[in-house]
Motif scaffolding. Structure first.
Motif, mmCIF file in Angstrom:
data_model
loop_
_atom_site.group_PDB
_atom_site.id
_atom_site.type_symbol
_atom_site.label_atom_id
_atom_site.label_comp_id
_atom_site.label_asym_id
_atom_site.label_seq_id
_atom_site.Cartn_x
_atom_site.Cartn_y
_atom_site.Cartn_z
ATOM 1 N N ALA A 34 0.843 -1.205 0.000
ATOM 2 C CA ALA A 34 0.000 0.000 0.000
ATOM 3 C C ALA A 34 0.870 1.244 0.000
ATOM 4 C CB ALA A 34 -0.912 -0.010 1.216
ATOM 5 N N CYS A 35 0.444 2.205 -0.799
ATOM 6 C CA CYS A 35 1.206 3.438 -0.945
ATOM 7 C C CYS A 35 0.233 4.585 -1.192
ATOM 8 C CB CYS A 35 2.171 3.287 -2.119
ATOM 9 S SG CYS A 35 3.350 4.615 -2.257
ATOM 10 N N ASP A 36 0.510 5.738 -0.596
ATOM 11 C CA ASP A 36 -0.397 6.878 -0.731
ATOM 12 C C ASP A 36 -0.398 7.499 -2.123
ATOM 13 O OD1 ASP A 36 -1.280 6.684 1.867
ATOM 14 O OD2 ASP A 36 0.186 8.118 2.642
ATOM 15 N N TYR A 38 -1.460 0.622 -6.192
ATOM 16 C CA TYR A 38 -1.061 -0.677 -5.644
ATOM 17 C C TYR A 38 -2.214 -1.656 -5.789
ATOM 18 C CZ TYR A 38 -3.603 0.839 -1.443
ATOM 19 O OH TYR A 38 -4.560 1.290 -0.585
ATOM 20 N N GLU A 51 -4.830 -4.338 -4.769
ATOM 21 C CA GLU A 51 -5.615 -4.680 -3.591
ATOM 22 C C GLU A 51 -6.152 -6.092 -3.786
ATOM 23 O OE1 GLU A 51 -8.576 -1.609 -3.498
ATOM 24 O OE2 GLU A 51 -7.134 -0.094 -2.876
#
Length: 174
Positions: free
Chosen positions: A39-41, A45, A47
């Motif tokens: 997970a990356c802001d 990514y 899911e």
């Protein structure tokens, strides 16, 4: 996430514009393809909620056909988790797939590439649409590159095994 609700709907100009504030850039993982699961802001990514590879062969074929049908009609939906993420799961587990599913996966990627590339000309003047188009093209390129690399390694490995087996067979006859 609110942006994900938009991604499940057809991509109208209004929807595309609404998504853009939350659009995360797709970046090729440089060292490990599993980095896409982190997970990356600010980056796209994967899911992984369900692993489509765990299903039966008919189930896997149905999943691929559903994705293909959606993406032929709406190629820019490759950016949607509902489409890219299962394709990613098929690609990273390519060695475990039956030959019929590998063949079907190649067909799906080939069949969705042309409609996606045809969207490029229509996206030149609209910056938001251009960004989704660019990310979608990077995604299909990533899937194709990983598939080719994996299948080439598999072919080399099979050739080496066949060569070793043929040499050991000759030694036994002596």
């Amino acid at each position: 996430h609110e942006g994900e609700k938009f991604l499940l709907q057809p991509l109208s100009l209004l929807t595309v514009t609404s998504i853009m504030a939350q659009l995360k850039e797709f970046e090729f993982p440089l060292s490990d393809i599993n980095d896409l699961k982190v997970a990356c802001d600010d980056k796209y990514y994967v899911e992984v909620s369900e692993d489509p590879v765990r299903g039966s062969i008919p189930s896997q074929q149905n999943i691929l056909t559903d994705i293909e049908d959606r993406l032929i009609r709406h190629p820019l939906k490759l950016y949607n988790h509902e489409n890219f993420d299962p394709l990613y799961m098929f690609i990273i587990k390519l060695n475990n797939l039956s030959s019929s599913i590998k063949t079907r996966l190649v067909e799906v990627l080939a069949n969705i590439s042309t409609p996606l590339l045809n969207k490029v000309n229509g996206s030149v003047d609209n910056m938001d649409r251009k960004k989704i188009c660019r990310n979608s093209i990077k995604m299909i390129s990533f899937l194709l590159c990983i598939m080719v690399r994996t299948l080439e390694r598999e072919a080399r490995s099979l050739a080496e095994t066949a060569s070793i087996n043929s040499l050991s067979g000759r030694n036994k006859k002596k």
